[in-house]
Enzyme design. Structure first.
Site, PDB file in Angstrom:
ATOM      1  N   SER A   1     -35.670  -7.264 -72.902  1.00 21.81           N
ATOM      2  CA  SER A   1     -36.042  -7.406 -74.310  1.00 21.81           C
ATOM      3  C   SER A   1     -37.461  -7.949 -74.355  1.00 21.81           C
ATOM      4  O   SER A   1     -37.921  -8.611 -73.419  1.00 21.81           O
ATOM      5  CB  SER A   1     -35.088  -8.352 -75.052  1.00 21.81           C
ATOM      6  OG  SER A   1     -35.201  -9.667 -74.541  1.00 21.81           O
TER       7      SER A   1
ATOM      8  N   ARG B   1     -26.881 -19.783 -67.872  1.00 23.56           N
ATOM      9  CA  ARG B   1     -26.316 -19.623 -69.205  1.00 23.56           C
ATOM     10  C   ARG B   1     -24.807 -19.838 -69.158  1.00 23.56           C
ATOM     11  O   ARG B   1     -24.119 -19.293 -68.290  1.00 23.56           O
ATOM     12  CB  ARG B   1     -26.638 -18.230 -69.771  1.00 23.56           C
ATOM     13  CG  ARG B   1     -28.141 -17.960 -69.800  1.00 23.56           C
ATOM     14  CD  ARG B   1     -28.508 -16.602 -70.355  1.00 23.56           C
ATOM     15  NE  ARG B   1     -29.946 -16.388 -70.280  1.00 23.56           N
ATOM     16  CZ  ARG B   1     -30.574 -15.309 -70.716  1.00 23.56           C
ATOM     17  NH1 ARG B   1     -29.870 -14.317 -71.253  1.00 23.56           N
ATOM     18  NH2 ARG B   1     -31.883 -15.204 -70.620  1.00 23.56           N
TER      19      ARG B   1
ATOM     20  N   ARG C   1     -28.800  -7.332 -63.870  1.00 26.68           N
ATOM     21  CA  ARG C   1     -28.566  -6.092 -64.621  1.00 26.68           C
ATOM     22  C   ARG C   1     -29.354  -4.917 -64.046  1.00 26.68           C
ATOM     23  O   ARG C   1     -28.880  -3.765 -64.101  1.00 26.68           O
ATOM     24  CB  ARG C   1     -28.876  -6.302 -66.095  1.00 26.68           C
ATOM     25  CG  ARG C   1     -27.915  -7.289 -66.722  1.00 26.68           C
ATOM     26  CD  ARG C   1     -27.927  -7.262 -68.216  1.00 26.68           C
ATOM     27  NE  ARG C   1     -26.987  -8.249 -68.749  1.00 26.68           N
ATOM     28  CZ  ARG C   1     -26.792  -8.471 -70.038  1.00 26.68           C
ATOM     29  NH1 ARG C   1     -27.452  -7.750 -70.950  1.00 26.68           N
ATOM     30  NH2 ARG C   1     -25.923  -9.373 -70.443  1.00 26.68           N
TER      31      ARG C   1
ATOM     32  N   ARG D   1     -22.616 -10.173 -67.054  1.00 30.96           N
ATOM     33  CA  ARG D   1     -22.781 -11.434 -67.796  1.00 30.96           C
ATOM     34  C   ARG D   1     -22.331 -12.578 -66.897  1.00 30.96           C
ATOM     35  O   ARG D   1     -21.153 -12.863 -66.788  1.00 30.96           O
ATOM     36  CB  ARG D   1     -21.972 -11.397 -69.101  1.00 30.96           C
ATOM     37  CG  ARG D   1     -22.477 -12.388 -70.147  1.00 30.96           C
ATOM     38  CD  ARG D   1     -21.753 -12.202 -71.462  1.00 30.96           C
ATOM     39  NE  ARG D   1     -21.990 -10.946 -72.102  1.00 30.96           N
ATOM     40  CZ  ARG D   1     -23.082 -10.639 -72.811  1.00 30.96           C
ATOM     41  NH1 ARG D   1     -24.043 -11.515 -72.942  1.00 30.96           N
ATOM     42  NH2 ARG D   1     -23.197  -9.457 -73.371  1.00 30.96           N
TER      43      ARG D   1
ATOM     44  N   GLU E   1     -27.924  -3.536 -72.152  1.00 33.08           N
ATOM     45  CA  GLU E   1     -29.250  -4.145 -72.269  1.00 33.08           C
ATOM     46  C   GLU E   1     -29.754  -4.642 -70.914  1.00 33.08           C
ATOM     47  O   GLU E   1     -29.038  -5.320 -70.184  1.00 33.08           O
ATOM     48  CB  GLU E   1     -29.197  -5.316 -73.255  1.00 33.08           C
ATOM     49  CG  GLU E   1     -30.543  -6.008 -73.453  1.00 33.08           C
ATOM     50  CD  GLU E   1     -30.446  -7.263 -74.304  1.00 33.08           C
ATOM     51  OE1 GLU E   1     -31.294  -8.162 -74.124  1.00 33.08           O
ATOM     52  OE2 GLU E   1     -29.508  -7.362 -75.132  1.00 33.08           O
TER      53      GLU E   1
END
Length: 578
Positions: A493, A400, A532, A415, A490
């Protein structure tokens, strides 16, 4: 259910009108599919024994039914099986078989298509259309006709989800497209009559005049088709940008409107010392090396080292073992995918706002998640209903660009541009998707409860949903080193994408004893995003002496109970003076 039958010659003439709804001159009436009231289940085409049989039946299939289609039958007829809501049949003139001359096969978007050309000479064909009424249990449909007929609803949904898609412009273009198609149909009919009259001309002068009129009509048709193609290209671009509809129970608003619905079993740890963040802990324990990563690939890349590597491998085996017992098929996936597959799953592979790394000079991009490759693996697949639900779990690297993401809250592993992730993906019948969504959420909770990581479950608000998601739940783990005194971050998800991705990827199913096919539902959920999860473990299990306890569930895979600094070296970068 037989809804209508029409039989045509060239030019089309009504011979038979039967069924629950009247059948108009060139096929199924427009009102049949208004507002997505019906689902098209199949078409039966009968034509005389003629060398155009296969081309006609396949041409009809390509234009009438979305995605991949099959045609079977005998010499005099072809049964074309397909499904999905197919709006606007009358305006498109798709059942005007007498004018289906040039066909390219293939699929069409949203159940709509276009046809051109005239068939010389006499030709007779019959088409029978099968469909069923939609029921309250059927999924919401976000196709071309639904958008055009529900401008206010779709516009409001886009606003609540932060989408800038110009729905009003789409409606204007779609009305113009339909008007142009009506004009093309009218001119094609006129051209057919002219073509038929040439052989009946009284003399050469009349024949030449009719030929000239035929050329003029074909030129006018060609000009209209060019204009229509431009309009379709613009409207399709808008349609692709429109997000899925939103579950009525999803919170409305931006990130601050998120609703906490429950917490995990592990309590937030109470330290007797000031907890460090994962960047400091990782540097002391030689778990990862950001300096070496930056030298090799730039900011946002890193090396995992020593126990950091063992921790990632342990997390992978931990969640794979659990998910295999739950009926998931495990696989590794490619780290690249075609741009068409990214678009089909709702990602933008190119453009100024993309978060995707694209490969110059090719139609390939690096994947941001195995959701892309797992969904794309079933592109144009037709499932038997008994094969569903199908549950897959994929291991992949994720890439990403994270454009615009800066600041302390994003530092370290939180990130990054590349990480490893274990992703769950499910294909279901429409009536199974909501319960499957609950199952994926429970699995995420089971995985993090088993690790002893404190977390909360968030019902994601409309403004924070990705384009394909109808509803999404997040797990946010407590990260003691994040912010001034610890914050939630987070870690997973899970999304129910209903038929949003399936429509774009042409993934359908059929039930035994029923005609035609329908779109499946697709769902995805993070099992473990390694970067994470490592943050959450390192920060929550840190000890006063600077070591990190290994979660009990991972001890067997790690081969140790404590992560400590290597006795000698252990890093790629030189030691920094204290």
């Amino acid at each position: 259910m037989l809804l209508g039958r029409s039989e045509h010659d060239n030019p089309p003439l009504p011979i038979d009108r039967t069924g629950e709804f009247p059948t108009l001159l060139r096929g199924v009436p427009e009102e049949l599919f208004e507002h997505g009231n019906h689902i098209l289940e199949g078409v039966f085409v009968v034509v005389p024994e003629h060398d155009m049989v296969a081309r006609l039946s396949l041409g009809l299939a390509a234009r009438l039914l979305p995605g991949r289609l099959s045609a079977v039958g005998g010499q005099r007829g072809h049964r074309v099986a397909g499904g999905g809501v197919c709006p606007g049949l009358l305006n498109l003139g798709l059942l005007d078989l007498g004018f289906l001359d040039r066909t390219d096969g293939g699929g069409c978007s949203g159940g709509e298509g276009h046809r051109s050309g005239t068939l010389p000479g006499e030709f007779t064909a019959q088409a029978t259309v099968y469909a069923r009424r939609r029921t309250p249990g059927d999924p919401p449909v976000l196709d071309r006709r639904f958008v055009a007929d529900n401008i206010e609803l779709v516009t409001t949904n886009c606003r609540l989800r932060g989408s800038s898609a110009d729905v009003a412009r789409f409606a204007d273009l779609d009305r113009l497209r339909r008007q142009l198609q009506a004009d093309i149909d009218r001119l094609n009919q006129a051209a057919g009559l002219v073509s038929k009259s040439i052989g009946k001309a009284a003399d050469a002068a009349e024949r030449d005049a009719q030929k000239a009129e035929g050329r003029r009509l074909r030129e006018e048709i060609g000009a209209l088709e060019v204009r229509q193609a431009t309009i379709i290209a613009e409207s399709d671009e808008i349609l692709r940008a429109i997000p899925n509809l939103t579950h009525p129970d999803s919170p409305t608003g931006g990130e601050d409107a998120a609703v906490e619905i429950r917490r995990g079993k592990a309590p937030i740890p109470q330290f007797t010392f000031k907890p460090a963040d994962h960047v400091a802990l990782g540097a002391n324990l030689k778990l990862f090396d950001f300096d070496a990563g930056s030298k090799v690939a730039g900011h946002g890349f890193y090396f995992l080292t020593n126990d950091g590597v063992l921790l990632e491998l342990a997390l992978t085996r931990y969640c794979i073992d659990i998910l295999q017992r739950k009926g998931f098929t495990v696989m590794t996936t490619p780290d690249v995918a075609r741009d068409s597959i990214l678009e089909g799953t709702g990602f933008m592979p190119r453009g100024p706002e993309t978060q995707i790394y694209s490969i110059t000079g090719s139609d390939l991009s690096l994947v941001a998640t195995a959701e892309i490759t797992l969904g794309g693996a079933m592109h144009e697949r037709i499932f038997e209903a008994e094969e569903l639900p199908l549950k897959l779990v994929g291991i992949s690297h994720c890439f990403r660009t994270e454009a615009g993401a800066h600041g302390r809250a994003t530092r370290g592993l939180y990130r990054v541009h590349q990480f490893t992730k274990v992703e769950m993906f499910a294909f279901t019948l429409p009536e199974q998707s909501e319960s499957m969504h609950g199952e994926l959420l429970e699995l995420e909770c089971e995985l993090f409860d088993g690790l002893g990581i404190p977390y909360r479950v968030i019902d994601t608000p409309s403004g924070d949903l990705g384009g394909p998601a109808y509803r999404k739940f997040d797990l946010e783990a407590w990260m003691p080193g994040r912010g001034a005194g610890g914050e939630w971050g987070e870690v997973t998800s899970t999304s129910n994408c209903t038929d949003y991705q399936a429509r774009r990827l042409a993934i359908r199913y059929r039930k035994p004893g029923e005609k035609g096919t329908q779109f499946v539902h697709t769902l995805n959920g993070t099992a473990i995003a390694m970067s994470r999860a490592i943050i959450a473990i390192v920060e929550n299990f840190q000890q006063a002496d600077g070591t990190v306890a290994v979660p009990e569930a991972l001890v067997a895979w790690m081969g140790k109970q404590t992560m400590a600094a290597p006795t000698r070296g252990g890093g790629l970068s030189p030691e920094k003076p204290s």
